[in-house]
Write a protein that holds these residues in place. Structure first.
Motif, short mmCIF file in Angstrom:
data_model
loop_
_atom_site.label_atom_id
_atom_site.label_comp_id
_atom_site.label_asym_id
_atom_site.label_seq_id
_atom_site.Cartn_x
_atom_site.Cartn_y
_atom_site.Cartn_z
N ILE A 32 -13.39 -48.77 -41.90
CA ILE A 32 -12.43 -48.75 -40.64
C ILE A 32 -13.44 -49.87 -39.89
CG2 ILE A 32 -11.38 -47.98 -38.54
CD1 ILE A 32 -10.44 -45.67 -40.58
N ALA A 33 -14.46 -49.43 -39.53
CA ALA A 33 -15.44 -50.02 -38.50
C ALA A 33 -15.51 -51.49 -38.99
CB ALA A 33 -16.65 -49.36 -38.18
N CYS A 34 -15.91 -51.74 -40.29
CA CYS A 34 -16.36 -52.91 -40.48
C CYS A 34 -15.00 -53.84 -40.73
CB CYS A 34 -16.71 -52.74 -42.22
SG CYS A 34 -18.46 -52.09 -41.99
N GLU A 35 -14.06 -53.22 -41.10
CA GLU A 35 -12.70 -54.11 -41.12
C GLU A 35 -12.44 -54.61 -39.66
OE1 GLU A 35 -7.90 -53.69 -42.14
OE2 GLU A 35 -9.60 -51.99 -42.92
N GLN A 36 -12.46 -53.83 -38.58
CA GLN A 36 -12.35 -53.92 -37.30
C GLN A 36 -13.24 -55.13 -36.73
OE1 GLN A 36 -12.33 -50.32 -35.18
NE2 GLN A 36 -10.16 -49.73 -35.85
N ALA A 37 -14.21 -55.10 -37.13
CA ALA A 37 -15.50 -55.90 -36.67
C ALA A 37 -15.55 -57.19 -37.35
CB ALA A 37 -16.70 -55.10 -36.76
N ALA A 38 -14.96 -57.27 -38.74
CA ALA A 38 -15.06 -58.21 -39.66
C ALA A 38 -16.46 -58.18 -40.18
CB ALA A 38 -14.66 -59.56 -39.06
N LEU A 39 -16.93 -57.34 -40.63
CA LEU A 39 -18.40 -57.13 -41.12
C LEU A 39 -18.41 -57.01 -42.49
CD1 LEU A 39 -19.99 -55.18 -38.17
CD2 LEU A 39 -20.56 -57.78 -38.75
N PRO A 40 -19.45 -57.21 -43.24
CA PRO A 40 -19.42 -56.69 -44.60
C PRO A 40 -19.51 -55.16 -44.79
CG PRO A 40 -21.22 -57.89 -44.20
CD PRO A 40 -20.51 -58.11 -43.00
N VAL A 41 -19.24 -54.47 -45.61
CA VAL A 41 -19.45 -52.99 -45.75
C VAL A 41 -20.94 -52.77 -46.29
CG1 VAL A 41 -18.76 -50.77 -46.88
CG2 VAL A 41 -16.96 -52.60 -46.06
N PRO A 42 -21.78 -52.25 -45.66
CA PRO A 42 -22.95 -51.88 -46.15
C PRO A 42 -23.06 -50.83 -47.26
CG PRO A 42 -22.85 -50.78 -44.04
CD PRO A 42 -21.45 -51.43 -44.22
N GLU A 43 -24.02 -51.06 -48.10
CA GLU A 43 -24.43 -49.78 -49.04
C GLU A 43 -24.68 -48.57 -48.26
OE1 GLU A 43 -27.10 -48.66 -52.75
OE2 GLU A 43 -27.81 -50.56 -51.60
N ILE A 44 -24.13 -47.38 -48.94
CA ILE A 44 -24.18 -46.28 -48.51
C ILE A 44 -25.04 -45.44 -49.46
CG2 ILE A 44 -23.26 -44.13 -47.51
CD1 ILE A 44 -20.87 -45.67 -46.47
N SER A 45 -26.27 -45.40 -49.39
CA SER A 45 -27.08 -44.66 -50.43
C SER A 45 -26.98 -43.38 -50.54
CB SER A 45 -28.64 -45.31 -50.36
OG SER A 45 -28.86 -44.61 -49.23
N PRO A 46 -27.35 -42.39 -51.71
CA PRO A 46 -27.34 -41.06 -51.99
C PRO A 46 -28.24 -40.51 -50.79
CG PRO A 46 -27.43 -42.12 -54.11
CD PRO A 46 -27.32 -43.15 -52.95
N GLU A 47 -29.51 -41.19 -50.41
CA GLU A 47 -30.14 -40.63 -49.26
C GLU A 47 -29.55 -40.30 -48.05
OE1 GLU A 47 -32.23 -42.09 -52.71
OE2 GLU A 47 -30.98 -43.24 -51.50
N ILE A 48 -28.89 -41.72 -47.58
CA ILE A 48 -27.89 -41.52 -46.34
C ILE A 48 -27.14 -40.25 -46.22
CG2 ILE A 48 -26.17 -42.75 -45.07
CD1 ILE A 48 -27.60 -45.39 -45.84
N ILE A 49 -26.56 -40.18 -47.60
CA ILE A 49 -25.53 -38.92 -47.62
C ILE A 49 -26.19 -37.60 -47.60
CG2 ILE A 49 -23.90 -37.85 -49.17
CD1 ILE A 49 -22.61 -40.32 -47.86
N ALA A 50 -27.39 -37.60 -48.05
CA ALA A 50 -28.20 -36.17 -47.94
C ALA A 50 -28.51 -36.17 -46.51
CB ALA A 50 -29.37 -36.38 -48.74
N ARG A 51 -29.11 -37.23 -45.73
CA ARG A 51 -29.09 -36.98 -44.28
C ARG A 51 -28.18 -36.69 -43.41
NH1 ARG A 51 -32.37 -41.94 -45.59
NH2 ARG A 51 -34.70 -41.39 -45.82
N LEU A 52 -27.10 -36.94 -43.86
CA LEU A 52 -25.81 -36.70 -42.83
C LEU A 52 -25.48 -35.24 -43.42
CD1 LEU A 52 -23.33 -39.71 -43.86
CD2 LEU A 52 -24.47 -39.27 -41.75
N LEU A 53 -25.56 -34.67 -44.51
CA LEU A 53 -25.29 -33.52 -45.05
C LEU A 53 -26.31 -32.35 -44.33
CD1 LEU A 53 -24.43 -33.86 -48.79
CD2 LEU A 53 -22.95 -33.31 -46.80
N ALA A 54 -27.43 -33.09 -44.10
CA ALA A 54 -28.55 -32.23 -43.35
C ALA A 54 -28.13 -31.89 -42.06
CB ALA A 54 -29.73 -32.70 -43.56
N GLN A 55 -27.25 -32.37 -41.29
CA GLN A 55 -26.95 -32.39 -39.82
C GLN A 55 -25.56 -31.24 -39.92
OE1 GLN A 55 -26.95 -35.77 -37.43
NE2 GLN A 55 -27.57 -36.83 -39.15
N ASP A 56 -25.48 -30.58 -38.76
CA ASP A 56 -24.59 -29.65 -38.38
C ASP A 56 -23.49 -30.25 -37.73
OD1 ASP A 56 -25.66 -27.28 -39.17
OD2 ASP A 56 -26.84 -26.72 -37.47
N TRP A 57 -23.54 -31.31 -37.26
CA TRP A 57 -22.36 -32.03 -36.52
C TRP A 57 -21.47 -31.37 -35.58
CZ3 TRP A 57 -22.82 -37.10 -37.10
CH2 TRP A 57 -23.55 -37.77 -38.33
#
Length: 410
Positions: A301-326
């Motif tokens: 959604i953010a990339c569409e609104q800002a007319a930006l290319p969608v960056p790669e979301i690597s498994p490492e990034i997902i792992a870091r997201l999962l490590a947080q309690d949010w």
């Protein structure tokens, strides 16, 4: 099922007797003594049926039938006739009346025709709701993302309560999105074409609540954090909720209302009136499998609104997201996704997860997958993972996973 019956008769004893019969049958009679009084109750998508005497001073039952047909051609109108008016009643049938009854009519005859009309009306309103839902798409699937068992249950509850037309209490921690869920319930309801009004509960007074009641025009009113309502506003809200024919109230709260009641800060009658239809939005820490789904969606959604290319979301990034309690839940995850999309995110800059953290995340996922496959049966899930039951339950407690969240409720 709909329960309202508008009873129109200029003879008070007859009107009261009909109303009492309907009330004893568990229906909700609304009585009126004239055409003028009755017509204000007849609206498009009226959640009920009409019973009208044929002979009345001024405008009679035929005039009311014509008015009802003009407002909603599919609204059942039952005509009450005297012995000499049967030919006129037959004429009324050809003009669109649902049925007619000769006065005086036995309660069982009245209720038989009313039940038939109610079923017809329910089908009409349900078909209209489904048509609107098809035209708009399934708002629950479109706006409430996530593949966890908790998210699936939340979507199903939203659909169920939307159909019921009941007032709904929506609870969840800050950032979980009570306002969005309220909007989904509204969009899924038969009143989706009517206004959806949102207000901060803390700013409401009895007068502003009464104004919102009128402005909603049969739509939905969302009040954010109802625990912040003043005692006078709570009492006024209870009164408005119990009035027939008003808008649906969708009420959000981040606090534990049962505790607020116990400590004398929240009206107990209002709480007990609302708790029967509660949707709880689980925090992200209780449904970590939804984090990758939501993050990718927010980045897109953010990339569409800002007319930006969608960056790669690597498994490492997902792992870091999962490590947080949010603790900020979906709102915080959305902010992180927006920063990531614009290349401002620090997601990639966190230090690498240690082995213990990575193993904990893997263990958490394995527990959830085992429960899903076992339909929430903890014994079967433990057996599949080749774990003693006590060890399995200890691990569930450690990761905050509840077996009942994955049980089949069909």
């Amino acid at each position: 099922m709909i329960r309202k019956v508008l009873v129109v008769d200029d003879d008070p004893p007859v009107r009261e007797a009909l109303g009492q019969t309907l009330d004893l049958a568990g229906l909700h009679p609304i009585t009126a003594g004239s055409y003028i009084e009755a017509k204000d109750h007849i609206t498009p998508d009226f959640q009920g049926i009409v019973i009208s005497d044929l002979r009345m001073p001024g405008k009679d039952g035929f005039a009311l039938l014509e008015f009802a047909q003009g407002v909603d051609p599919e609204l059942p109108v039952i005509l009450l006739t005297g012995e000499g008016d049967i030919p006129k009643a037959v004429k009324g049938m050809s003009s669109g009346a649902f049925d007619f009854l000769e006065k005086p009519c036995a309660p069982k005859d009245l209720l038989a025709v009313v039940e038939k009309a109610m079923k017809t009306r329910s089908l009409v309103l349900e078909n209209r709701r489904l048509k609107l839902q098809l035209e708009a798409g399934d708002a629950a699937a479109r706006l409430l993302r996530g593949r966890s068992a908790q998210s699936q249950a939340m979507r199903q509850q939203a659909r169920l309560f939307a159909r019921s037309q009941s007032d709904v209490l929506i609870t969840g921690e800050p950032g979980t999105g009570t306002s969005k869920l309220a909007e989904v319930v509204h969009l899924l309801s038969a009143s989706s074409h009517k206004p959806f009004l949102k207000f901060s509960a803390a700013a409401q007074t009895p007068e502003t609540l009464a104004d919102a009641f009128e402005r909603a025009e049969g739509g939905s009113v969302f009040l954010d954090e109802i625990a912040a309502l003043s005692p006078a506003a709570q009492f006024a809200l209870l009164d408005l909720i119990e009035r027939p024919g008003g808008p649906r109230f969708l009420l959000g709260s981040y606090r534990d209302l049962a505790t607020e009641v116990a400590e004398g800060r929240f009206h107990p009658d209002l709480y007990y009136r609302l708790e029967a239809a509660e949707i709880r939005i689980p925090p992200l820490r209780e449904r970590p499998e939804d984090i990758p789904v939501l993050f990718r969606h927010y980045v897109s959604i953010a990339c569409e609104q800002a007319a930006l290319p969608v960056p790669e979301i690597s498994p490492e990034i997902i792992a870091r997201l999962l490590a947080q309690d949010w603790p900020g839940n979906a709102r915080a995850l959305m902010n992180a996704a927006m920063r990531f999309a614009m290349g401002l995110s620090d997601v990639e800059e966190h230090e690498e997860l240690g082995l213990a953290d990575q193993l904990a995340r893997v263990e958490h996922s394995l527990l959830i997958e085992a429960l899903k496959r076992a339909g929430g049966n903890a014994t079967e899930a433990a057996r599949a993972l080749k774990l003693p039951r006590k060890t399995f339950y200890d691990k569930l407690a450690k990761h905050g996973v509840r077996a009942e969240d994955y049980r089949d409720h069909g």
